[in-house]
Scaffold this active site. Structure first.
Site, PDB file in Angstrom:
ATOM      1  N   LYS A   1      -7.656 -34.477  65.949  1.00 63.89           N
ATOM      2  CA  LYS A   1      -7.793 -33.013  65.836  1.00 63.89           C
ATOM      3  C   LYS A   1      -8.301 -32.628  64.450  1.00 63.89           C
ATOM      4  O   LYS A   1      -8.972 -31.602  64.302  1.00 63.89           O
ATOM      5  CB  LYS A   1      -6.487 -32.321  66.180  1.00 63.89           C
TER       6      LYS A   1
ATOM      7  N   THR B   1      -5.506 -25.704  64.437  1.00 66.68           N
ATOM      8  CA  THR B   1      -6.352 -26.051  63.298  1.00 66.68           C
ATOM      9  C   THR B   1      -7.826 -25.746  63.543  1.00 66.68           C
ATOM     10  O   THR B   1      -8.621 -25.789  62.612  1.00 66.68           O
ATOM     11  CB  THR B   1      -6.191 -27.537  62.918  1.00 66.68           C
TER      12      THR B   1
ATOM     13  N   GLY C   1       2.388 -31.989  65.039  1.00 66.54           N
ATOM     14  CA  GLY C   1       2.307 -30.803  65.873  1.00 66.54           C
ATOM     15  C   GLY C   1       1.599 -29.674  65.159  1.00 66.54           C
ATOM     16  O   GLY C   1       1.121 -29.843  64.030  1.00 66.54           O
TER      17      GLY C   1
ATOM     18  N   SER D   1      -6.372 -23.970  57.778  1.00 63.30           N
ATOM     19  CA  SER D   1      -6.589 -25.407  57.967  1.00 63.30           C
ATOM     20  C   SER D   1      -7.607 -25.904  56.945  1.00 63.30           C
ATOM     21  O   SER D   1      -8.723 -25.377  56.856  1.00 63.30           O
ATOM     22  CB  SER D   1      -7.103 -25.679  59.386  1.00 63.30           C
ATOM     23  N   ARG D   2      -7.237 -26.909  56.169  1.00 65.12           N
ATOM     24  CA  ARG D   2      -8.163 -27.477  55.181  1.00 65.12           C
ATOM     25  C   ARG D   2      -9.392 -28.060  55.857  1.00 65.12           C
ATOM     26  O   ARG D   2     -10.506 -27.969  55.344  1.00 65.12           O
ATOM     27  CB  ARG D   2      -7.443 -28.546  54.352  1.00 65.12           C
TER      28      ARG D   2
ATOM     29  N   TRP E   1       2.483 -29.752  52.412  1.00 63.36           N
ATOM     30  CA  TRP E   1       3.234 -30.110  53.607  1.00 63.36           C
ATOM     31  C   TRP E   1       4.545 -30.790  53.250  1.00 63.36           C
ATOM     32  O   TRP E   1       5.594 -30.493  53.833  1.00 63.36           O
ATOM     33  CB  TRP E   1       2.365 -30.980  54.503  1.00 63.36           C
TER      34      TRP E   1
END
Length: 334
Positions: free
Chosen positions: A190, A247, A134, A253-254, A16
Site C-alpha cells: 500500500k 494512505t 492498519g 501520508s508521506r 509513529w
C-alpha cells in the site's frame, strides 16, 4: 538486567513510534521509548514533547526516553518502529530479546527481498514475532482518536492473549490474525500504491482516476500476496484494503505526499535527498517490482512507480499505463 513481562518499550522516536508510546501510556502505563537523537531524548524527558517528529502532541509523563538501547533489556514486550531498511541493524544491537516483538514498520528489505518478520526472526530468534498494521495516521493515534488495526501473531492465540492487555485501549482496537505474511504484504504494497495515488493528485487527473487506481492497485496487492501465501481475507481487511484507502486519500501520508510532488514535476532525486521523514514506499518499490518480475506477477502500477522514482516523466508514465492492452477485470493479468 532481567525483564518484566508487563513492561513495554518502543524502538524508534519518529512520529509513529512516539504516537504508539503515547497510546500505550494513555492508561497510565510506564513506557520506555528509545530514540537515536540525544537532543530528542532530552526534550521528551524534560518537556514531554517531540517537536522534531510529532509537534502536535503533549506526551504523557509516564513515557521515559532513552538513547541507550541496553535499557530495552528490561522490556517483556517491544514495539519496533524503526524504518524498515534499518530494522535488522537496530534489532541486532539489542542486548536481550523480548518475549514478544511487535513489528510496526512497513516494507520489504532492499537487497535481500525479505519481509520484516524474516528479518526479525534472524535478529531475535528467541522472540515471538507479531505484526501491527492498519489504517493509522500518527497524529490521530497520539490524539486519542478511534483507530482499529490488525495484530497478526506468529505465536498464535497464546501470543494474542499476552498482547491484548498490553496493546488494546478503548480508542485503539486490535483485531487478531494469524496471517503474518498477509499483514506484512498489505502494509508494504500500500505504501507504493499511495505514491501512485499522490501522482494522480499532483497531475490533477481527478477522483475517477484515483478510485480506479485504488481498485486496480488492490488487485495487484492481492495477486502478489496470494502468490506469497497470504490469505485474501487478510488483504481485504484493515492491514490491506483499509490501510490502502487511508494512505491513498490524504497528504498526511508521506508516501502520498511524495507522489503528489512527483506529479507536480519535482525531481525524484531531489525529493528523496531532501526528505527528513521516511517515505517507505520509495525504498519498497524497486524491490517489490523486482520480486514481482521474478515471479511473473503482473503489477503494472508498481512498475510505473518504480520508473517514476528512477526519474521518468510522470506524464509519460501515466500515458504508458493508459495505453496498455484492454483485459478482463479479474484474472492473472492487469
Amino acid at each position: 538486567m532481567s525483564s518484566n513481562a508487563n513492561s513495554v518499550g518502543v524502538l524508534g522516536g519518529g512520529a509513529w513510534g512516539t504516537a504508539l508510546a503515547q497510546m500505550l501510556a494513555s492508561d497510565g502505563r510506564d513506557v520506555l521509548l528509545w530514540a537515536r537523537e540525544t537532543e530528542l531524548v532530552e526534550e521528551i524527558n524534560a518537556r514531554h514533547t517531540n517537536s522534531l517528529f510529532l509537534p502536535s502532541a503533549t506526551l504523557a509523563p509516564t513515557i521515559r526516553a532513552t538513547s541507550d538501547i541496553a535499557d530495552m533489556a528490561a522490556c517483556g514486550t517491544i514495539l519496533a518502529v524503526t524504518p524498515a531498511q534499518h530494522l535488522g541493524a537496530v534489532l541486532g544491537t539489542l542486548t536481550r530479546h523480548p518475549a514478544d516483538l511487535v513489528l510496526c514498520s512497513k516494507g520489504i528489505e532492499a537487497g535481500s527481498g525479505r519481509l520484516m518478520n524474516d528479518v526479525a526472526k534472524d535478529a531475535c530468534p528467541a522472540s515471538d514475532i507479531a505484526i501491527l498494521s492498519g489504517p493509522t495516521f500518527a497524529h490521530e493515534v497520539a490524539g486519542g482518536l478511534p483507530t482499529a488495526v490488525t495484530l497478526a501473531c506468529a505465536g498464535g492465540e497464546d501470543q494474542w492473549a499476552r498482547l491484548k492487555p498490553v496493546i488494546a485501549r478503548p480508542q485503539f482496537r486490535p483485531y487478531y490474525s494469524d496471517d503474518v505474511v498477509g499483514a506484512e504484504i498489505g502494509g508494504a504494497v500500500k505504501n507504493v500504491l499511495a505514491i501512485a495515488c499522490g501522482v494522480v493528485d499532483g497531475l490533477q487527473l481527478g477522483q475517477n482516476a484515483r478510485a480506479a487506481l485504488i481498485a486496480r492497485g488492490y488487485a495487484e496487492m492481492l495477486r502478489f500476496g496470494e502468490a506469497l501465501g497470504a490469505q485474501g481475507e487478510t488483504l481485504a481487511g484493515l492491514c490491506g484494503l483499509g490501510d490502502l484507502v487511508l494512505t491513498c486519500s490524504s497528504t498526511s501520508s508521506r508516501n502520498f505526499s511524495l507522489g503528489k510532488a512527483l506529479g507536480e514535476g519535482q525531481s525524484a532525486a531531489d525529493l528523496m535527498a531532501d526528505r527528513r521523514t521516511v517515505a517507505e514506499g520509495a525504498h519498497t518499490a524497486p524491490v517489490l517490482h523486482e520480486l514481482a518480475e521474478k515471479r511473473g506477477i503482473a503489477m503494472p502500477i508498481v512498475g510505473a512507480v518504480n520508473r517514476l522514482l528512477s526519474g521518468d516523466d510522470a506524464q509519460q508514465v501515466v500515458a504508458a499505463l493508459l495505453s496498455r492492452p484492454l483485459r478482463a477485470e479479474h484474472g492473472t493479468g492487469s
